[in-house]
Design a protein around this motif. Structure first.
Motif, PDB file in Angstrom:
ATOM      1  N   PRO A  84     165.971  27.562  85.141  1.00 41.20           N
ATOM      2  CA  PRO A  84     165.647  27.541  83.699  1.00 41.20           C
ATOM      3  C   PRO A  84     164.359  28.287  83.371  1.00 41.20           C
ATOM      4  O   PRO A  84     164.303  29.029  82.376  1.00 41.20           O
ATOM      5  N   ARG A  87     165.003  32.064  83.672  1.00 42.32           N
ATOM      6  CA  ARG A  87     165.741  32.547  82.500  1.00 42.32           C
ATOM      7  C   ARG A  87     164.808  32.721  81.303  1.00 42.32           C
ATOM      8  O   ARG A  87     164.874  33.735  80.587  1.00 42.32           O
ATOM      9  N   ASP A  88     163.953  31.748  81.080  1.00 46.82           N
ATOM     10  CA  ASP A  88     163.018  31.834  79.960  1.00 46.82           C
ATOM     11  C   ASP A  88     162.101  33.035  80.105  1.00 46.82           C
ATOM     12  O   ASP A  88     161.808  33.742  79.125  1.00 46.82           O
ATOM     13  N   ARG A  91     164.063  36.368  79.329  1.00 45.43           N
ATOM     14  CA  ARG A  91     164.694  36.558  78.013  1.00 45.43           C
ATOM     15  C   ARG A  91     163.984  37.645  77.200  1.00 45.43           C
ATOM     16  O   ARG A  91     162.781  37.584  76.968  1.00 45.43           O
ATOM     17  N   TRP A 174     173.866  37.624  88.203  1.00 44.57           N
ATOM     18  CA  TRP A 174     174.331  38.030  86.876  1.00 44.57           C
ATOM     19  C   TRP A 174     174.848  36.822  86.101  1.00 44.57           C
ATOM     20  O   TRP A 174     174.444  36.586  84.968  1.00 44.57           O
ATOM     21  N   HIS A 175     175.724  36.056  86.714  1.00 48.44           N
ATOM     22  CA  HIS A 175     176.360  34.951  86.000  1.00 48.44           C
ATOM     23  C   HIS A 175     175.430  33.764  85.781  1.00 48.44           C
ATOM     24  O   HIS A 175     175.537  33.082  84.754  1.00 48.44           O
ATOM     25  N   ASN A 176     174.532  33.504  86.698  1.00 50.06           N
ATOM     26  CA  ASN A 176     173.716  32.296  86.631  1.00 50.06           C
ATOM     27  C   ASN A 176     172.304  32.511  86.098  1.00 50.06           C
ATOM     28  O   ASN A 176     171.656  31.544  85.693  1.00 50.06           O
ATOM     29  N   LYS A 179     172.783  36.947  82.741  1.00 50.54           N
ATOM     30  CA  LYS A 179     173.626  36.847  81.554  1.00 50.54           C
ATOM     31  C   LYS A 179     173.176  35.714  80.630  1.00 50.54           C
ATOM     32  O   LYS A 179     173.047  35.922  79.410  1.00 50.54           O
ATOM     33  N   PRO A 180     172.882  34.504  81.143  1.00 52.88           N
ATOM     34  CA  PRO A 180     172.370  33.461  80.246  1.00 52.88           C
ATOM     35  C   PRO A 180     171.006  33.790  79.650  1.00 52.88           C
ATOM     36  O   PRO A 180     170.689  33.358  78.544  1.00 52.88           O
ATOM     37  N   ALA A 181     170.194  34.560  80.386  1.00 56.38           N
ATOM     38  CA  ALA A 181     168.838  34.868  79.918  1.00 56.38           C
ATOM     39  C   ALA A 181     168.816  35.952  78.845  1.00 56.38           C
ATOM     40  O   ALA A 181     167.916  35.983  78.007  1.00 56.38           O
ATOM     41  N   ALA A 182     169.796  36.857  78.865  1.00 52.58           N
ATOM     42  CA  ALA A 182     169.845  37.974  77.914  1.00 52.58           C
ATOM     43  C   ALA A 182     168.537  38.762  77.894  1.00 52.58           C
ATOM     44  O   ALA A 182     167.843  38.830  76.879  1.00 52.58           O
ATOM     45  N   ARG A 237     178.367  41.635  77.071  1.00 53.96           N
ATOM     46  CA  ARG A 237     179.626  40.970  76.723  1.00 53.96           C
ATOM     47  C   ARG A 237     180.806  41.456  77.570  1.00 53.96           C
ATOM     48  O   ARG A 237     181.935  41.005  77.370  1.00 53.96           O
TER      49      ARG A 237
END
Length: 333
Positions: A84, A87-88, A91, A174-176, A179-182, A237
């Protein structure tokens, strides 16, 4: 069941599934096979000899099995790292990502150089090492150089196939994570690829959706997984797959052929010169193989005479010394 027996079992299962009402086997129709199984390349690309050897259905069955293993791996939890928080941090930023394995000195060299010479916001290291000792050394290098650290789940391909292992590691990240972080943009680096001059590898993304070092496989092409960069708003996407498609001749990163590369002119992708050289004087190129990729030095650690690996690393260190000094000066400013 050994590999030969398992392959025969798979082949026989396909035969049984396509027996007609008389119990006699017939070759599956191309249309029916294409609808039922994920074939790596178009059926028209197989010649009659390959059909006689049942390569299309065998390739399709193996591909389906590989994808099942990969999907299972994507769902495995991380062994170390605060996902987490990473990801933050990623972003909306410019993110470098390196898959590390078993060579903390190599990783430390890259982090020292990218830290002072390469414009980026965050460098993430995805540790694909087998041993805990190697993972501990990589974690220490990341802590010392300010890189985010992720200890990947046990990779099912690491011992069997390094290329598949690398692709699975990229797909997990990529998936974990990505991609969630954008992030605004992200780029993949081989662990033994070293910048030697100040650079901004994200700058070309102002004009293109993605770029990197091109590789070709017949009529297909793809970006080398060791140096490739992507603008997230252009690819986020899409059903990306950074694995390989070996039956179509595509190494790690080539599985994106259908979703990214097929409809783009490769001549529109920015390129840099690539020059091979022997790192050791008086030694044949194939024994001490290295590359200049633009101003980046690629050690190509898995190539050449492995008995010369230590001497080759010493030669690479000598070549990198001016860049290391420049990176240190830049970091101090």
């Amino acid at each position: 069941m050994n590999a030969v027996a398992f392959e025969f079992f798979e082949k026989r299962q396909l035969e049984r599934s396509d027996e007609n009402s008389t119990g006699r086997w017939r070759l599956p129709s191309r249309a029916g096979l294409k609808a039922a199984l994920p074939v790596p390349k178009a059926l028209r690309e197989y010649d009659w000899r390959q059909w006689l050897r049942l390569q299309p259905p065998i390739h399709a069955i193996k591909t389906a099995r590989y994808r099942k293993i990969d999907r299972r791996f994507l769902g495995q939890p991380v062994r170390d790292g605060d996902i987490p928080d990473i990801r933050d941090a990623a972003r909306g930023r410019h993110v470098l990502l390196t898959v590390a394995f078993g060579d903390a000195q190599c990783l430390d060299l890259q982090l020292r150089l990218t830290g002072g010479l390469v414009r980026h916001d965050l460098h993430i290291v995805a540790d694909n090492s087998v041993s805990e000792a190697s993972a501990r050394e990589n974690r220490q290098a990341c802590a010392a150089r300010g890189a985010a650290y992720v200890r990947l789940p046990a990779n099912p391909w690491t011992v069997k196939n390094p290329s598949r292992s690398h692709g699975a590691a990229l797909n997990w990240m990529w998936h974990n994570v990505l991609k969630p972080a954008a992030p605004a943009a992200f780029g993949f680096l081989d662990q033994d690829l070293f910048p030697t001059q100040p650079c901004d590898p994200f700058e070309p993304l102002e004009d293109v959706a993605f770029y990197g070092d091109l590789r070709r496989a017949g009529a297909r092409w793809y970006l080398w997984a060791g140096y490739c960069f992507f603008r997230f708003d252009a690819v986020g996407r899409k059903p990306l797959d950074f694995g390989l498609d070996w039956f179509a001749g595509l190494d790690t990163g080539g599985a994106n052929w259908e979703v990214l590369y097929r409809d783009m002119d490769p001549n529109a992708v920015p390129q840099r010169p690539i020059t091979a050289f022997a790192a050791l004087p008086g030694i044949e190129l194939r024994q001490a193989y290295c590359e200049w990729r633009g101003s980046w030095l690629h050690e190509v650690g898995l190539d050449g005479d492995l008995s010369l690996k230590a001497k080759k690393r010493e030669a690479v260190l000598r070549l990198l010394e001016p860049a290391l000094q420049a990176s240190l000066r830049s970091a101090r400013q």
